[in-house]
Scaffold this motif. Structure first.
Motif, PDB file in Angstrom:
ATOM      1  N   GLY A  87       1.096  -1.793 -26.807  1.00 43.80           N
ATOM      2  CA  GLY A  87      -0.030  -2.316 -27.568  1.00 43.80           C
ATOM      3  C   GLY A  87      -1.074  -1.281 -27.917  1.00 43.80           C
ATOM      4  O   GLY A  87      -2.161  -1.637 -28.390  1.00 43.80           O
ATOM      5  N   GLY A  88      -0.769   0.007 -27.701  1.00 46.22           N
ATOM      6  CA  GLY A  88      -1.723   1.058 -28.040  1.00 46.22           C
ATOM      7  C   GLY A  88      -2.792   1.302 -26.989  1.00 46.22           C
ATOM      8  O   GLY A  88      -3.724   2.069 -27.226  1.00 46.22           O
ATOM      9  N   VAL A  89      -2.641   0.682 -25.815  1.00 47.99           N
ATOM     10  CA  VAL A  89      -3.597   0.844 -24.721  1.00 47.99           C
ATOM     11  C   VAL A  89      -3.123   1.987 -23.826  1.00 47.99           C
ATOM     12  O   VAL A  89      -1.987   1.973 -23.344  1.00 47.99           O
ATOM     13  N   THR A  90      -3.973   2.971 -23.588  1.00 47.23           N
ATOM     14  CA  THR A  90      -3.585   4.128 -22.784  1.00 47.23           C
ATOM     15  C   THR A  90      -4.307   4.208 -21.450  1.00 47.23           C
ATOM     16  O   THR A  90      -3.969   5.053 -20.622  1.00 47.23           O
ATOM     17  N   THR A  91      -5.283   3.323 -21.225  1.00 45.93           N
ATOM     18  CA  THR A  91      -5.996   3.275 -19.938  1.00 45.93           C
ATOM     19  C   THR A  91      -6.292   1.831 -19.599  1.00 45.93           C
ATOM     20  O   THR A  91      -6.789   1.078 -20.450  1.00 45.93           O
ATOM     21  N   ILE A  92      -5.994   1.431 -18.358  1.00 42.50           N
ATOM     22  CA  ILE A  92      -6.381   0.103 -17.881  1.00 42.50           C
ATOM     23  C   ILE A  92      -7.157   0.239 -16.573  1.00 42.50           C
ATOM     24  O   ILE A  92      -7.041   1.248 -15.871  1.00 42.50           O
ATOM     25  N   VAL A  93      -7.946  -0.792 -16.276  1.00 37.69           N
ATOM     26  CA  VAL A  93      -8.563  -0.917 -14.955  1.00 37.69           C
ATOM     27  C   VAL A  93      -8.140  -2.275 -14.402  1.00 37.69           C
ATOM     28  O   VAL A  93      -8.366  -3.319 -15.020  1.00 37.69           O
ATOM     29  N   PRO A 264      -9.670 -11.289 -26.869  1.00 38.01           N
ATOM     30  CA  PRO A 264      -9.003 -11.651 -28.121  1.00 38.01           C
ATOM     31  C   PRO A 264      -8.772 -13.143 -28.296  1.00 38.01           C
ATOM     32  O   PRO A 264      -8.881 -13.654 -29.425  1.00 38.01           O
ATOM     33  N   HIS A 265      -8.449 -13.859 -27.219  1.00 37.84           N
ATOM     34  CA  HIS A 265      -8.154 -15.285 -27.392  1.00 37.84           C
ATOM     35  C   HIS A 265      -9.377 -16.092 -27.817  1.00 37.84           C
ATOM     36  O   HIS A 265      -9.242 -17.080 -28.536  1.00 37.84           O
ATOM     37  N   TYR A 266     -10.574 -15.686 -27.376  1.00 40.07           N
ATOM     38  CA  TYR A 266     -11.773 -16.407 -27.808  1.00 40.07           C
ATOM     39  C   TYR A 266     -12.106 -16.128 -29.267  1.00 40.07           C
ATOM     40  O   TYR A 266     -12.812 -16.922 -29.906  1.00 40.07           O
ATOM     41  N   LEU A 267     -11.630 -15.000 -29.782  1.00 42.95           N
ATOM     42  CA  LEU A 267     -11.895 -14.616 -31.166  1.00 42.95           C
ATOM     43  C   LEU A 267     -10.762 -14.995 -32.108  1.00 42.95           C
ATOM     44  O   LEU A 267     -10.909 -14.917 -33.326  1.00 42.95           O
ATOM     45  N   SER A 268      -9.621 -15.416 -31.547  1.00 41.99           N
ATOM     46  CA  SER A 268      -8.446 -15.731 -32.355  1.00 41.99           C
ATOM     47  C   SER A 268      -8.205 -17.226 -32.507  1.00 41.99           C
ATOM     48  O   SER A 268      -7.807 -17.688 -33.586  1.00 41.99           O
ATOM     49  N   PHE A 269      -8.394 -17.971 -31.434  1.00 46.97           N
ATOM     50  CA  PHE A 269      -8.024 -19.387 -31.416  1.00 46.97           C
ATOM     51  C   PHE A 269      -9.259 -20.281 -31.417  1.00 46.97           C
ATOM     52  O   PHE A 269     -10.371 -19.833 -31.147  1.00 46.97           O
ATOM     53  N   THR A 270      -9.030 -21.557 -31.709  1.00 47.67           N
ATOM     54  CA  THR A 270     -10.100 -22.557 -31.625  1.00 47.67           C
ATOM     55  C   THR A 270      -9.592 -23.789 -30.889  1.00 47.67           C
ATOM     56  O   THR A 270      -8.386 -24.086 -30.903  1.00 47.67           O
ATOM     57  N   ALA A 271     -10.524 -24.493 -30.272  1.00 46.99           N
ATOM     58  CA  ALA A 271     -10.153 -25.701 -29.534  1.00 46.99           C
ATOM     59  C   ALA A 271      -9.476 -26.717 -30.444  1.00 46.99           C
ATOM     60  O   ALA A 271      -8.556 -27.440 -30.020  1.00 46.99           O
ATOM     61  N   VAL A 309     -11.842  -6.949 -24.447  1.00 48.52           N
ATOM     62  CA  VAL A 309     -10.783  -6.571 -23.505  1.00 48.52           C
ATOM     63  C   VAL A 309      -9.886  -7.782 -23.285  1.00 48.52           C
ATOM     64  O   VAL A 309     -10.240  -8.908 -23.629  1.00 48.52           O
ATOM     65  N   SER A 310      -8.715  -7.551 -22.700  1.00 46.09           N
ATOM     66  CA  SER A 310      -7.690  -8.592 -22.771  1.00 46.09           C
ATOM     67  C   SER A 310      -7.887  -9.753 -21.798  1.00 46.09           C
ATOM     68  O   SER A 310      -7.529 -10.877 -22.115  1.00 46.09           O
ATOM     69  N   ASP A 311      -8.403  -9.505 -20.601  1.00 43.80           N
ATOM     70  CA  ASP A 311      -8.257 -10.447 -19.488  1.00 43.80           C
ATOM     71  C   ASP A 311      -6.792 -10.870 -19.372  1.00 43.80           C
ATOM     72  O   ASP A 311      -6.457 -12.049 -19.271  1.00 43.80           O
ATOM     73  N   HIS A 312      -5.912  -9.868 -19.388  1.00 40.09           N
ATOM     74  CA  HIS A 312      -4.469 -10.099 -19.240  1.00 40.09           C
ATOM     75  C   HIS A 312      -4.229 -10.749 -17.880  1.00 40.09           C
ATOM     76  O   HIS A 312      -4.431 -10.130 -16.839  1.00 40.09           O
ATOM     77  N   SER A 313      -3.812 -12.024 -17.889  1.00 43.64           N
ATOM     78  CA  SER A 313      -3.688 -12.779 -16.636  1.00 43.64           C
ATOM     79  C   SER A 313      -2.429 -13.640 -16.661  1.00 43.64           C
ATOM     80  O   SER A 313      -2.480 -14.849 -16.884  1.00 43.64           O
ATOM     81  N   PRO A 314      -1.281 -13.015 -16.434  1.00 41.21           N
ATOM     82  CA  PRO A 314      -0.012 -13.739 -16.506  1.00 41.21           C
ATOM     83  C   PRO A 314       0.315 -14.481 -15.215  1.00 41.21           C
ATOM     84  O   PRO A 314      -0.303 -14.274 -14.172  1.00 41.21           O
ATOM     85  N   CYS A 315       1.300 -15.345 -15.316  1.00 39.63           N
ATOM     86  CA  CYS A 315       1.832 -16.042 -14.140  1.00 39.63           C
ATOM     87  C   CYS A 315       3.275 -16.411 -14.459  1.00 39.63           C
ATOM     88  O   CYS A 315       3.788 -16.118 -15.544  1.00 39.63           O
ATOM     89  N   ILE A 337      -1.986  -8.315 -23.378  1.00 35.86           N
ATOM     90  CA  ILE A 337      -2.359  -6.910 -23.463  1.00 35.86           C
ATOM     91  C   ILE A 337      -1.597  -6.175 -24.567  1.00 35.86           C
ATOM     92  O   ILE A 337      -2.122  -5.250 -25.190  1.00 35.86           O
ATOM     93  N   GLN A 338      -0.395  -6.603 -24.884  1.00 41.39           N
ATOM     94  CA  GLN A 338       0.399  -5.947 -25.920  1.00 41.39           C
ATOM     95  C   GLN A 338      -0.041  -6.355 -27.317  1.00 41.39           C
ATOM     96  O   GLN A 338       0.283  -5.667 -28.295  1.00 41.39           O
ATOM     97  N   LEU A 339      -0.787  -7.450 -27.427  1.00 43.16           N
ATOM     98  CA  LEU A 339      -1.107  -8.032 -28.732  1.00 43.16           C
ATOM     99  C   LEU A 339      -2.590  -7.939 -29.089  1.00 43.16           C
ATOM    100  O   LEU A 339      -2.986  -8.356 -30.179  1.00 43.16           O
ATOM    101  N   GLY A 340      -3.396  -7.388 -28.200  1.00 44.72           N
ATOM    102  CA  GLY A 340      -4.840  -7.409 -28.418  1.00 44.72           C
ATOM    103  C   GLY A 340      -5.278  -6.714 -29.689  1.00 44.72           C
ATOM    104  O   GLY A 340      -6.118  -7.234 -30.438  1.00 44.72           O
ATOM    105  N   LEU A 341      -4.736  -5.524 -29.946  1.00 42.27           N
ATOM    106  CA  LEU A 341      -5.160  -4.771 -31.127  1.00 42.27           C
ATOM    107  C   LEU A 341      -4.828  -5.505 -32.417  1.00 42.27           C
ATOM    108  O   LEU A 341      -5.724  -5.712 -33.262  1.00 42.27           O
ATOM    109  N   PRO A 342      -3.576  -5.912 -32.662  1.00 39.23           N
ATOM    110  CA  PRO A 342      -3.323  -6.649 -33.908  1.00 39.23           C
ATOM    111  C   PRO A 342      -4.054  -7.987 -33.980  1.00 39.23           C
ATOM    112  O   PRO A 342      -4.464  -8.407 -35.069  1.00 39.23           O
TER     113      PRO A 342
END
Length: 444
Positions: A87-93, A264-271, A309-315, A337-342
């Motif tokens: 996804g073009g991310v080169t550093t994570i915390v 990204p999800h708060y900026l991409s989707f709506t209730a 930032v992603s808040d990448h939180s899988p399960c 995390i792989q889709l945040g940029l697009p």
């Protein structure tokens, strides 16, 4: 003799001073020159980007739940960081919870680092945790290199990472302020949510009522007041309530040391678009209404929200309860995390924003938040971390090609604009093996 190990040349380069046609020279993993396109150059390798490609700095994602060790069936360092690189991310915390043990003392940090060592495809750092009873562990964790401390103001979702009461939050902020650390806060008020209606079932509207905007607003007001009182640097995680924006702007205007992120999800989707039983959309705080989303976009443009930032939180699929479609019991988290940029570029370009804006939100400012002066920008002296991005190309999200361990995503089937074509870490293309490093606060 060659001047550089590597030169990347493009008609569009997003540098620290804006977009330009130019080339970037790399020596020993660092950016050694940024020059106009037609300037003569010698290098061991010269790569010309395609006409439809833009050279961006590698993105910095400061909100990633890797979950290893302890819940590696949810996600692991190898899978999460490979997805990041794609996804073009080169550093994570990495966040301190969902792994077992959680990163709440130096011994747990050692376990986390030992587990990650040799597995990471991108450079990886760690947050510490602030939980009841570990105030004495915060300074040692800071000295050991964590980037700051995460806390919750309500149940975190896992019992081994309990939340702070108001008095415990005050105590933690005073301690963190004493060594000028950073406290990052999941800001939802426990009492407000305890008194909200909680209805099991498949209706998203019922779930949304169980996590009302006011729960965020009350918690953020508390964080602001304690940050004002203690002088602690505080950061609001994953803001979803636009109602909190005026108080955030006012506090910053008064000099309160406060930063804010959204996702990204708060900026991409709506209730309004989330259907019955579509638990792949569940996250906490929740995705809210369309008017709320547009206010978040405006706050990004105005600088009230600092970064995305992603808040990448899988399960695992079982925990998402896709078979039952019950929002009340499904795990709350979105893996993106792989889709945040697009995802962000798709929304940003529709609203008149530029790639330089996206770079500020997703690379420069997250790096500044974490104190990573060598990351997030194309400038002489910075790490040679790059994302080669085709901003006009489109694709339909296919979960089968995602690299995170359990490729459940609310983006499935969605058409996004912008394709990551290549990713470079410290001057080396990320290809078939991990070569990321474990990084610590204060490194440059």
């Amino acid at each position: 003799m060659t001047d550089f190990d590597l030169v990347l040349r493009s008609r569009r380069v997003i540098t620290a001073s804006g977009e330009q046609a130019g080339w970037v020279g790399v020596r020993s993993g660092r950016i050694a020159a940024v020059e106009p396109f037609d300037t003569p150059v010698r290098a061991g390798q010269i790569i010309d980007l395609a006409d439809d490609e833009v050279l961006l700095p590698g993105l910095v994602d400061t909100h990633v739940h890797v979950n290893e060790p302890g819940r590696t069936e949810w996600e692991g360092f190898a899978s999460a960081t490979r997805a990041a690189a794609a996804g073009g991310v080169t550093t994570i915390v990495d966040m301190p919870l969902n792994s077992i043990p959680p990163t709440v003392d130096v011994d747990a940090l050692r376990v986390k680092r030992k587990t990650a060592d040799g597995q990471v495809w991108v450079d990886t750092g760690f947050w510490g945790g602030a939980v009841p009873g570990n105030v004495s562990a915060l300074r040692p964790l800071h000295d050991a290199g964590v980037f700051g401390f995460k806390c919750f103001l309500l149940h975190s979702g896992v019992d081994e990472f309990p939340h702070l009461t108001a008095a415990e939050l005050d105590e933690a902020m005073r301690e963190v302020a004493a060594f000028d650390g950073l406290l990052i806060v999941h800001a939802e008020d426990a009492d407000t949510i305890d008194h909200a209606p909680h209805e099991p079932g498949a209706a998203y509207a019922d779930f949304l009522r169980s996590r009302p905007r006011v729960a965020e607003d009350v918690a953020i007001a508390q964080v602001i007041e304690l940050a004002r009182r203690t002088g602690c640097r505080a950061h609001i995680l994953h803001l979803s309530s636009a109602d909190a924006l005026p108080m955030i702007a006012a506090a910053r205007g008064e000099g309160v040391r406060l930063t804010v992120e959204t996702c990204p999800h708060y900026l991409s989707f709506t209730a309004e678009e989330i259907g019955e039983g579509a638990t792949q959309f569940k996250c906490c705080p929740p995705i809210r209404e369309a008017d709320n989303r547009e206010q978040l976009w405006q706050a990004l443009a105005d600088g009230v929200i600092d970064c995305v930032v992603s808040d990448h939180s899988p399960c695992t699929p079982e925990l998402k309860r896709l078979d039952r479609g019950d929002f009340a019991v499904a795990w709350g988290g979105i893996a993106s995390i792989q889709l945040g940029l697009p995802a962000i570029w798709s929304g940003a370009r529709d609203r008149g924003h530029t790639l330089a804006d996206v770079v500020a939100w997703m690379a420069e400012r997250p790096a500044e938040l974490a104190g990573l002066s060598s990351k997030g920008r194309i400038a002489v002296g910075a790490d040679a971390d790059f994302c080669v991005f085709a901003p006009d190309a489109q694709f339909v999200v296919d979960p089968a090609v995602l690299h995170h361990k359990n490729p459940i995503t609310p983006y499935a089937g969605r058409t996004l604009t912008g394709v990551v074509r290549d990713t470079w870490l410290r001057g080396t293309r990320i290809a078939e093996r991990p070569h990321g490093r474990l990084i610590s606060r204060g490194e440059s």
